[in-house]
Design an enzyme around this catalytic site. Structure first.
Site, PDB file in Angstrom:
ATOM      1  N   HIS A   1       0.836  -1.198   0.210  1.00 29.17           N
ATOM      2  CA  HIS A   1       0.007   0.030  -0.036  1.00 29.17           C
ATOM      3  C   HIS A   1       0.887   1.166  -0.068  1.00 29.17           C
ATOM      4  O   HIS A   1       0.656   2.368  -0.584  1.00 29.17           O
ATOM      5  CB  HIS A   1      -0.863  -0.131   1.313  1.00 29.17           C
ATOM      6  CG  HIS A   1      -1.857  -1.146   1.268  1.00 29.17           C
ATOM      7  ND1 HIS A   1      -2.184  -1.895   2.380  1.00 29.17           N
ATOM      8  CD2 HIS A   1      -2.979  -1.359   0.274  1.00 29.17           C
ATOM      9  CE1 HIS A   1      -2.931  -2.785   2.103  1.00 29.17           C
ATOM     10  NE2 HIS A   1      -3.571  -2.375   0.814  1.00 29.17           N
TER      11      HIS A   1
ATOM     12  N   LYS B 236     -14.731  -9.497   3.675  1.00 29.87           N
ATOM     13  CA  LYS B 236     -13.409  -9.888   4.640  1.00 29.87           C
ATOM     14  C   LYS B 236     -13.485  -9.833   6.085  1.00 29.87           C
ATOM     15  O   LYS B 236     -14.397  -8.982   6.340  1.00 29.87           O
ATOM     16  CB  LYS B 236     -12.433  -8.679   4.199  1.00 29.87           C
ATOM     17  CG  LYS B 236     -11.807  -8.938   2.583  1.00 29.87           C
ATOM     18  CD  LYS B 236     -10.848  -8.087   2.216  1.00 29.87           C
ATOM     19  CE  LYS B 236     -10.458  -8.010   0.732  1.00 29.87           C
ATOM     20  NZ  LYS B 236      -9.367  -6.956   0.330  1.00 29.87           N
TER      21      LYS B 236
ATOM     22  N   ARG C 230      -1.743  -5.429  -8.535  1.00 30.15           N
ATOM     23  CA  ARG C 230      -0.397  -6.576  -8.353  1.00 30.15           C
ATOM     24  C   ARG C 230      -0.202  -7.675  -9.700  1.00 30.15           C
ATOM     25  O   ARG C 230       0.612  -7.500 -10.287  1.00 30.15           O
ATOM     26  CB  ARG C 230      -0.845  -7.326  -6.943  1.00 30.15           C
ATOM     27  CG  ARG C 230      -0.432  -6.548  -5.694  1.00 30.15           C
ATOM     28  CD  ARG C 230      -1.180  -7.357  -4.614  1.00 30.15           C
ATOM     29  NE  ARG C 230      -2.480  -7.213  -4.744  1.00 30.15           N
ATOM     30  CZ  ARG C 230      -3.210  -7.388  -3.776  1.00 30.15           C
ATOM     31  NH1 ARG C 230      -3.137  -7.692  -2.426  1.00 30.15           N
ATOM     32  NH2 ARG C 230      -4.877  -7.267  -3.817  1.00 30.15           N
TER      33      ARG C 230
ATOM     34  N   SER D  84      -2.847  -7.779   2.738  1.00 35.84           N
ATOM     35  CA  SER D  84      -3.304  -7.767   4.059  1.00 35.84           C
ATOM     36  C   SER D  84      -3.548  -9.288   4.715  1.00 35.84           C
ATOM     37  O   SER D  84      -3.122  -9.593   5.689  1.00 35.84           O
ATOM     38  CB  SER D  84      -4.245  -6.791   4.406  1.00 35.84           C
ATOM     39  OG  SER D  84      -3.940  -5.576   3.949  1.00 35.84           O
TER      40      SER D  84
HETATM   41  P1  ADP Z   1      -9.881  -3.903  -0.738  1.00 33.18           P
HETATM   42  O1  ADP Z   1     -10.575  -4.518   0.401  1.00 33.18           O
HETATM   43  O2  ADP Z   1     -10.775  -2.640  -0.853  1.00 33.18           O
HETATM   44  O3  ADP Z   1      -9.447  -4.385  -1.739  1.00 33.18           O
HETATM   45  P2  ADP Z   1      -7.237  -3.773   0.230  1.00 33.18           P
HETATM   46  O4  ADP Z   1      -6.647  -3.021   1.479  1.00 33.18           O
HETATM   47  O5  ADP Z   1      -7.013  -5.156   0.117  1.00 33.18           O
HETATM   48  O6  ADP Z   1      -8.596  -3.320   0.028  1.00 33.18           O
HETATM   49  O7  ADP Z   1      -6.558  -2.952  -1.169  1.00 33.18           O
HETATM   50  C1  ADP Z   1      -6.735  -1.640  -1.338  1.00 33.18           C
HETATM   51  C2  ADP Z   1      -6.122  -1.427  -2.631  1.00 33.18           C
HETATM   52  O8  ADP Z   1      -4.652  -1.559  -2.606  1.00 33.18           O
HETATM   53  C3  ADP Z   1      -6.442  -2.341  -3.929  1.00 33.18           C
HETATM   54  O9  ADP Z   1      -6.506  -1.556  -5.071  1.00 33.18           O
HETATM   55  C4  ADP Z   1      -5.404  -3.270  -3.893  1.00 33.18           C
HETATM   56  O10 ADP Z   1      -5.350  -3.995  -5.218  1.00 33.18           O
HETATM   57  C5  ADP Z   1      -4.169  -2.768  -3.631  1.00 33.18           C
HETATM   58  N1  ADP Z   1      -2.988  -3.473  -3.083  1.00 33.18           N
HETATM   59  C6  ADP Z   1      -3.168  -4.069  -2.097  1.00 33.18           C
HETATM   60  N2  ADP Z   1      -1.897  -4.817  -1.674  1.00 33.18           N
HETATM   61  C7  ADP Z   1      -1.089  -4.281  -2.602  1.00 33.18           C
HETATM   62  C8  ADP Z   1       0.287  -4.606  -3.045  1.00 33.18           C
HETATM   63  N3  ADP Z   1       1.044  -5.471  -2.499  1.00 33.18           N
HETATM   64  N4  ADP Z   1       0.781  -3.870  -4.062  1.00 33.18           N
HETATM   65  C9  ADP Z   1       0.018  -2.779  -4.819  1.00 33.18           C
HETATM   66  N5  ADP Z   1      -1.458  -2.759  -4.622  1.00 33.18           N
HETATM   67  C10 ADP Z   1      -1.731  -3.197  -3.689  1.00 33.18           C
END
Ligand code: ADP
Length: 162
Positions: free
Chosen positions: A18, A42, A91, A129
């Site tokens: 992030h 989730k 990703r 996460s």
């Molecule tokens: P959500 O539940 O809305 O997907 P996340 O916290 O899992 O929330 O992810 C928020 C955003 O960050 C999403 O666009 C996700 O694809 C991106 N994201 C999560 N992990 C990574 C990572 N390792 N690299 C790049 N983008 C990421």
């Protein structure tokens, strides 16, 4: 003209992946709202308030970042702050389908909304996460590869391993 954007996500917890996306986005945007929303599909480890404090600590020296919790639809939050650019991270190809669906749904509800996608560094392309929570529940020794020190500490606290 100042350019603002919203980076919405669950951030449970906020990872180095992030952080990588925020750092890339800051090359283009002057102000970013990191908007913590609940993804009801989730299971959450940290409360939205805990996540907000963690992310605020990470960006305490950066006035370009504002951390907020939103409980509405993203489009409603966008109207509230009058910011219609949405940042998301990509990703792998596997992210594409969900992101495409979300971006299209948001645009169907609010035509002004534009979604902008940033590709993560190779070294974070596996990082999520959920993986961090899985690892933390078993062994906290490796967390510094995945999260900032304050989030590492919070994870150790949750799993009572420190
Ligand atoms: P959500 O539940 O809305 O997907 P996340 O916290 O899992 O929330 O992810 C928020 C955003 O960050 C999403 O666009 C996700 O694809 C991106 N994201 C999560 N992990 C990574 C990572 N390792 N690299 C790049 N983008 C990421």
């Amino acid at each position: 003209m100042s350019k603002s954007a919203i980076y919405p996500g669950s951030f449970d917890p906020f990872t180095l992946g992030h952080l990588d996306i925020v750092q890339r986005a800051l090359k283009i945007f002057d102000k970013i709202y990191i908007a913590i929303g609940e993804n009801r599909s989730k299971t959450n480890l940290f409360t939205p308030k805990e996540r907000k404090l963690q992310i605020e600590e990470i960006f305490q020296d950066n006035p370009a970042i504002t951390v907020v919790i939103f409980d509405d639809l993203l489009v409603d939050f966008a109207r509230q702050v009058n910011v219609f650019t949405v940042i998301r991270g990509l990703r792998a190809v596997s992210d594409f389908e969900y992101e495409f669906l979300m971006a299209s749904t948001n645009r169907a509800m609010e035509q002004e909304i534009e979604s902008v996608f940033f590709m993560t560094s190779d070294r974070y392309s596996f990082l999520s996460s959920s993986i961090v929570k899985e690892v933390a529940s078993k062994n906290t020794s490796y967390l510094s590869h995945f999260v900032t020190p304050n989030v590492e500490k919070a994870l150790c606290g949750k799993f009572r391993l420190m």
